[in-house]
Design a protein around this motif. Structure first.
Motif, PDB file in Angstrom:
ATOM      1  N   PHE A   1      -2.123   6.783  -4.774  1.00 37.86           N
ATOM      2  CA  PHE A   1      -1.853   6.018  -5.849  1.00 37.86           C
ATOM      3  C   PHE A   1      -0.596   6.711  -6.973  1.00 37.86           C
ATOM      4  CE2 PHE A   1      -3.072   6.924 -10.390  1.00 37.86           C
ATOM      5  CZ  PHE A   1      -3.645   5.335 -10.556  1.00 37.86           C
ATOM      6  N   ALA A   2      -0.236   7.432  -6.602  1.00 36.30           N
ATOM      7  CA  ALA A   2       1.207   8.368  -7.440  1.00 36.30           C
ATOM      8  C   ALA A   2       2.226   7.054  -7.424  1.00 36.30           C
ATOM      9  CB  ALA A   2       0.931   9.136  -7.386  1.00 36.30           C
ATOM     10  N   ARG A   3       2.730   6.889  -5.907  1.00 36.22           N
ATOM     11  CA  ARG A   3       3.420   6.171  -5.084  1.00 36.22           C
ATOM     12  C   ARG A   3       3.744   4.906  -5.494  1.00 36.22           C
ATOM     13  NH1 ARG A   3       6.761   9.868  -1.491  1.00 36.22           N
ATOM     14  NH2 ARG A   3       5.758  11.953  -1.691  1.00 36.22           N
ATOM     15  N   MET A   4       1.964   4.933  -5.592  1.00 33.45           N
ATOM     16  CA  MET A   4       2.020   2.769  -6.071  1.00 33.45           C
ATOM     17  C   MET A   4       2.484   2.344  -6.608  1.00 33.45           C
ATOM     18  SD  MET A   4      -1.127   2.371  -3.591  1.00 33.45           S
ATOM     19  CE  MET A   4      -1.501   2.142  -1.673  1.00 33.45           C
ATOM     20  N   SER A   5       1.916   3.370  -7.993  1.00 36.72           N
ATOM     21  CA  SER A   5       1.843   3.161  -9.740  1.00 36.72           C
ATOM     22  C   SER A   5       3.890   3.468 -10.204  1.00 36.72           C
ATOM     23  CB  SER A   5       1.347   4.184 -10.313  1.00 36.72           C
ATOM     24  OG  SER A   5       1.405   4.374 -11.843  1.00 36.72           O
TER      25      SER A   5
END
Length: 297
Positions: free
Chosen positions: A160-164
């Motif tokens: 999720f963090a990487r996508m963000s």
């Protein structure tokens, strides 16, 4: 009432079951987890008392009991507490205490030679073969528990963090984590998970269902996490097999909520490979603990 009492403690809940000589369930109950590091005598005592009361079990009438406790044997300093408190609650010494992985094995394979891998909040594999026993995994969420619900969830949060940030293509997982957490902005996820939830193991582990669901609906990052989880759990089984020196076709089973996901079970089965007889669990861990209680006589 009499009977054989099995207690299975996990990272999320504690299950109680009382069975008769034929294995029929006489009483059962579920309470919150009693797991804490270091071991908390007051918490353990309270949870055990709650469970027995909820199930309507008179401790004095229990023929034998087996308490399968998370963390047992993993801290020498805690052993005295974990060994003592169940006896204080029962009021007698007709009991034994062991790691919860042993109850998982006893339930899944009916106490027969083979290996069981547990994947719930944490993960561990345990097996017995020709009088020998061995375990692998169960090293805590800080530096182990590969393939567990917590492990899957943490990797989902990382994705999720990487996508963000734009380090990964934004997929379904991003939207679903933000929705389940109730975040107004992406950065709010930090405040919820680390602040509001205070990094709670069980609440984080519950996000594994979101990761698996996103994988089933086509999210590539989530699918990769689930596949890797299956490989990690299979690696635990292979490690136990080597430690046991087990040859031929080795029976293998599984327990824990993570295995309720067909995609995860499929990934585990594929990674397991040849030389194993994968079996559907015969009984749950609490009934496995009750089976171990019967063996104390």
């Amino acid at each position: 009432m009499g009977g054989w009492l099995g207690v299975d403690g996990g990272g999320t809940k504690t299950a109680f079951v009382l069975v008769d000589d034929d294995g029929a369930v006489l009483a059962e109950a579920t309470t919150p987890s009693l797991f804490a590091l270091p071991a908390d005598a007051a918490l353990i005592r309270s949870v055990l008392q709650q469970g027995l009361a909820a199930a309507g079990i008179d401790p004095a009438s229990v023929d034998r009991a087996f308490f399968a406790l998370p963390g047992y044997g993993e801290s020498t300093a805690d052993l005295a507490v974990l060994d003592r408190v169940p006896g204080e609650v029962l009021g007698h010494d007709r009991y034994a205490v062991g790691n919860d992985a042993v109850a998982g094995w006893a339930g899944s394979l009916g106490g027969a030679d083979g290996i069981d891998v547990v994947a719930g909040t944490g993960s561990i594999a345990y097996g017995e073969w020709a009088g020998r026993s061995a375990r692998a995994g169960g090293w805590s969420e800080v530096f182990g528990d590969e393939g567990s619900g917590h492990w899957i969830a943490v990797r989902g949060l990382n994705a999720f963090a990487r996508m963000s940030d734009g380090r990964l293509p934004r997929g379904l997982l991003h939207e679903r984590i933000r929705e389940i957490v109730g975040a107004t902005t992406d950065l709010d996820v930090i405040g919820v998970v680390m602040g509001e939830w205070a990094g709670d193991r069980a609440r984080i582990a519950a996000l594994s269902r979101v990761v698996v669901g996103a994988a089933e609906d086509g999210d590539a990052a989530a699918a990769a996490i689930v596949t890797e989880a299956g490989r990690e759990l299979a690696a635990l089984v292979h490690a136990v097999r080597r430690a046991l020196g087990a040859d031929g076709v080795v029976p293998v089973s599984y327990s824990g909520g993570v295995f309720q996901a067909p995609r995860l079970l499929s990934a585990f089965t594929t990674a397991l490979g040849d030389g194993f007889d994968l079996r559907v669990p015969l009984l749950g861990p609490a009934q496995g603990a009750a089976l171990l209680a019967r063996r104390l006589t």
